[in-house]
Design an enzyme around this catalytic site. Structure first.
Site, mmCIF file in Angstrom:
data_model
loop_
_atom_site.group_PDB
_atom_site.id
_atom_site.type_symbol
_atom_site.label_atom_id
_atom_site.label_comp_id
_atom_site.label_asym_id
_atom_site.label_seq_id
_atom_site.Cartn_x
_atom_site.Cartn_y
_atom_site.Cartn_z
ATOM 1 N N ASP A 189 0.838 -1.200 0.000
ATOM 2 C CA ASP A 189 0.000 0.000 0.000
ATOM 3 C C ASP A 189 0.880 1.259 0.000
ATOM 4 O OD1 ASP A 189 -2.294 1.576 0.147
ATOM 5 O OD2 ASP A 189 -3.210 0.382 1.724
ATOM 6 N N HIS B 197 -8.700 -2.525 7.786
ATOM 7 C CA HIS B 197 -7.607 -1.869 7.055
ATOM 8 C C HIS B 197 -7.888 -0.370 7.106
ATOM 9 C CE1 HIS B 197 -4.778 -1.542 3.530
ATOM 10 N NE2 HIS B 197 -5.529 -0.487 3.271
ATOM 11 N N HIS C 134 -6.821 3.842 7.031
ATOM 12 C CA HIS C 134 -5.939 4.936 6.603
ATOM 13 C C HIS C 134 -6.141 6.082 7.583
ATOM 14 C CE1 HIS C 134 -4.281 3.589 2.688
ATOM 15 N NE2 HIS C 134 -5.255 2.698 2.832
ATOM 16 N N CYS D 222 -3.995 4.928 -1.994
ATOM 17 C CA CYS D 222 -4.437 4.305 -3.244
ATOM 18 C C CYS D 222 -4.265 5.285 -4.400
ATOM 19 C CB CYS D 222 -5.903 3.880 -3.121
ATOM 20 S SG CYS D 222 -6.560 3.243 -4.666
ATOM 21 N N ASN E 184 -1.613 4.716 5.567
ATOM 22 C CA ASN E 184 -2.276 3.805 6.512
ATOM 23 C C ASN E 184 -1.948 4.224 7.934
ATOM 24 O OD1 ASN E 184 -1.315 1.911 4.046
ATOM 25 N ND2 ASN E 184 -3.214 1.167 4.903
#
Ligand code: COA
Ligand code: ZN
Length: 316
Positions: free
Chosen positions: A16, A207, A209, A240, A249
């Site tokens: 990522d 997950h 961010h 992304c 993240n």
């Protein structure tokens, strides 16, 4: 607080994070960072992604990275795959687990993987079959689970129907992704309180961010709902390329520090993890958003100022 005794962290910085770096990170450096993460005791590492090299040129060396990392028995080495072709490449490269990707919003799914949600879901069958044949684990990641940068709110009912269709196809693990940091803790709790009891036996991963500084609060909310798997990124790298406004993240060392401070085990050596973060900062040539790398852990102490030391002395 109802906190678990232990959680499992999956490090996603080399996927990522490195996918969105403007400069191509040399293959040697990617391998070195994965090896350092292994040595720090990180139990799961999302090493890279097997996507179209034109879509994410930064990770075009996925096969080579997988071939050259030093694998520790017991550590799970995973890769992100968007489709069957990616799954076959990843399995051939020897991954332990596939992390699939589709979005809970049509616009982000089209921007990210050039498919409608229905097409993505249908094609997941082939990915699950590749994984089953190769006997590797699969976790189905759902991007924009808590909001989409194009469409805004994502209804829980849509999330539920995507999970239900994938579960019917045999998926047993899901990663709910807050792709652009739109989630808040109440919302995370509401989504999990809705989904978790409806899909018994499913393994959930959150997950996050930290785009809006709500990642650790969101993780706390998820732990109170029984979730014990979390993705994080060394130094707080990440974002992304196909989601405007996306940023890093939750920072791995900040998260591990917070968990250890609360007595929640991770099996990770925090000092070594901080050292990895320093190495990554050197490699990418700029400071990362993490706090602990600057502040040190909460156990850090400073020498007393002169006058204060003298006045404290008699009391001792
Ligand atoms: N790896 C390598 N090549 C792939 C591939 C993969 N996983 N999937 C498809 N391709 C190739 C096909 O073989 C085909 O090649 P050809 O033209 O030489 O025959 C070509 O790509 C087009 O295939 P198609 O299925 O039509 O793909 P697409 O152009 O619609 O792209 C994705 C779909 C998913 C491959 C592409 O959008 C992608 O890689 N997205 C990356 C998403 C991502 O990583 N986002 C960030 C993380 S969330
Ligand atoms: Zn992400």
């Amino acid at each position: 607080m109802k906190l678990p005794q232990r959680v499992t962290i999956c490090e996603v910085g080399t996927r990522d994070g490195f996918q969105i770096e403007p400069e191509f990170i040399p293959t040697d450096v990617k391998v070195e960072v994965v090896d350092l993460l292994t040595e720090a005791g990180v139990p799961r590492i999302e090493v890279t992604s097997f996507v179209h090299p034109k879509a994410v040129p930064q990770l075009r060396d996925a096969e080579t990275v997988m071939a050259r990392i030093r694998r520790r028995p017991g550590t799970q080495y995973a890769a992100l795959v968007p489709n069957e072709k990616g799954a076959v490449r990843a399995v051939d490269a020897g991954v332990d687990a596939l992390h699939t990707v589709l979005s809970a919003s049509e616009s982000h799914n089209l921007a990210n993987v050039n498919m409608t949600i229905a097409e993505s879901v249908e094609k997941m069958g082939a990915v699950l079959a590749v994984a089953a044949r190769a006997r590797v684990a699969v976790s189905c990641g759902i991007s924009t689970s808590f909001g989409c940068p194009f469409e805004g709110e994502v209804p829980i009912s849509r999330l539920q129907s995507i999970v239900a269709r994938l579960a019917d196809m045999g998926a047993q693990a899901f990663g709910l992704a807050d792709t652009t940091g739109m989630a808040n803790p109440r919302q995370v709790a509401a989504v999990l309180e809705h989904l978790v009891p409806r899909f018994p036996g499913v393994e959930w991963t959150l997950h996050t961010h930290d785009t809006r500084a709500m990642a650790i609060p969101n993780i706390l909310a998820a732990m109170e709902c029984g979730v014990v798997n979390f993705d994080s990124s060394i130094g707080g790298l990440g974002g992304c390329p196909f989601a405007p406004g996306a940023s890093g993240n939750v920072c791995s060392e900040d998260l591990v520090h917070a968990l250890h401070a609360m007595g929640v085990e991770t099996g990770i050596d925090l000092d070594r993890l901080i050292a990895v973060s320093r190495r990554v900062e050197t490699v990418i040539g700029r400071a990362l958003p993490g706090q602990i790398i600057k502040a040190g852990p909460w156990t850090r102490r400073y020498p007393l100022p002169d006058g204060v030391a003298a006045r404290l002395a008699p009391a001792r």
